[in-house]
Design a protein around this motif. Structure first.
Motif, mmCIF file in Angstrom:
data_model
loop_
_atom_site.group_PDB
_atom_site.id
_atom_site.type_symbol
_atom_site.label_atom_id
_atom_site.label_comp_id
_atom_site.label_asym_id
_atom_site.label_seq_id
_atom_site.Cartn_x
_atom_site.Cartn_y
_atom_site.Cartn_z
ATOM 1 N N GLU A 97 1.271 -1.488 0.434
ATOM 2 C CA GLU A 97 -0.169 -0.057 0.005
ATOM 3 C C GLU A 97 0.974 1.139 0.483
ATOM 4 O O GLU A 97 0.472 2.232 -0.646
ATOM 5 C CB GLU A 97 -0.760 0.549 1.170
ATOM 6 C CG GLU A 97 -1.449 -1.253 1.434
ATOM 7 C CD GLU A 97 -3.288 -0.891 0.515
ATOM 8 O OE1 GLU A 97 -3.045 -0.320 -0.201
ATOM 9 O OE2 GLU A 97 -4.236 -1.864 1.136
ATOM 10 N N LYS A 165 -6.152 5.951 -1.277
ATOM 11 C CA LYS A 165 -7.196 5.097 -0.682
ATOM 12 C C LYS A 165 -8.475 5.451 -0.197
ATOM 13 O O LYS A 165 -9.533 5.024 -0.362
ATOM 14 C CB LYS A 165 -6.901 3.024 -0.881
ATOM 15 C CG LYS A 165 -6.305 3.052 -1.793
ATOM 16 C CD LYS A 165 -5.652 0.466 -1.865
ATOM 17 C CE LYS A 165 -5.108 0.696 -2.426
ATOM 18 N NZ LYS A 165 -4.915 -0.753 -2.280
ATOM 19 N N ASP A 166 -7.751 5.883 0.618
ATOM 20 C CA ASP A 166 -8.994 6.838 2.006
ATOM 21 C C ASP A 166 -8.078 8.419 2.046
ATOM 22 O O ASP A 166 -7.391 8.325 3.155
ATOM 23 C CB ASP A 166 -9.002 6.045 2.831
ATOM 24 C CG ASP A 166 -10.037 6.954 4.039
ATOM 25 O OD1 ASP A 166 -10.389 7.929 3.796
ATOM 26 O OD2 ASP A 166 -9.850 5.906 4.701
#
Length: 199
Positions: A97, A165-166
């Protein structure tokens, strides 16, 4: 910041071991209620993570990531306290990630501490010149600059960047969540980003 707010932040830091900005945010989110703020920090894994932040990370692994059709590559050194955690699939997933973040957002540094003083000085001068050009007065410029430098950090420092992603959390928040999950300190040690045709 009023004296009472400062006292509340200090008390919350003493109670949870969380960082200054985390405590400030917790108090803002919970109307300065100490107990609710402490619970909020615990729920987010920040209180636990901060207490582990000083622990030595001698283990870890190098994680690589090639983006798209091989035009961008990232190599990341992610450290942990034990080999047991370093070999965990979730640890590697965290590394992937972070690699994806580096590939997409091209940070220059891991954290604020790594930014050379001359870079901050140069950025400050550029910002001052821009604000002067906009007709801002010296006292206004003085108040605006800290916020602009904070924005600069959020662009060039990996841990300060909004997670792709957030965007409600930073990469630092993502790491802290993993620290809370694994129960030991995790450190983003260094990274290298390679781009075909890049400098």
């Amino acid at each position: 910041m009023s004296a009472s707010t400062t006292d509340l932040i200090k008390e919350l830091r003493d109670r949870t071991g969380a960082g200054l900005m985390d405590c400030k945010k917790a108090l803002q989110e919970n109307s300065n209620d100490l107990d609710k703020s402490a619970d909020w920090l615990r729920e987010k894994g920040i209180a636990k993570a901060s207490k582990k932040a000083g622990r030595v990370t001698k283990e870890g692994r190098n994680i690589s990531y090639i983006h798209g059709d091989g035009k961008i590559g990232v190599l990341l050194e992610l450290n942990s306290e034990t080999d047991f955690v370093a070999r965990n699939e979730a640890f590697e997933a965290l590394g992937k990630e972070i690699c994806l973040q580096i590939a997409a957002m091209a940070p220059l540094y891991v954290s604020e501490e790594q930014v050379p003083a001359e870079d901050i000085e140069r950025e400050t001068k550029v910002l001052e010149a821009q604000l002067k050009e906009e007709g801002k007065k010296p006292e206004q410029i003085e108040k605006i600059i800290p916020g602009k430098i904070k924005k600069y950090y959020s662009e060039v420092c990996l841990l300060n960047q909004a997670f792709i992603k957030d965007n409600t959390k930073t990469v630092d928040d993502l790491v802290k969540e993993s620290i809370a999950k694994f129960g030991e300190n995790i450190i983003v040690a260094r990274f290298a980003r390679f781009q075909v045709g890049g400098a």
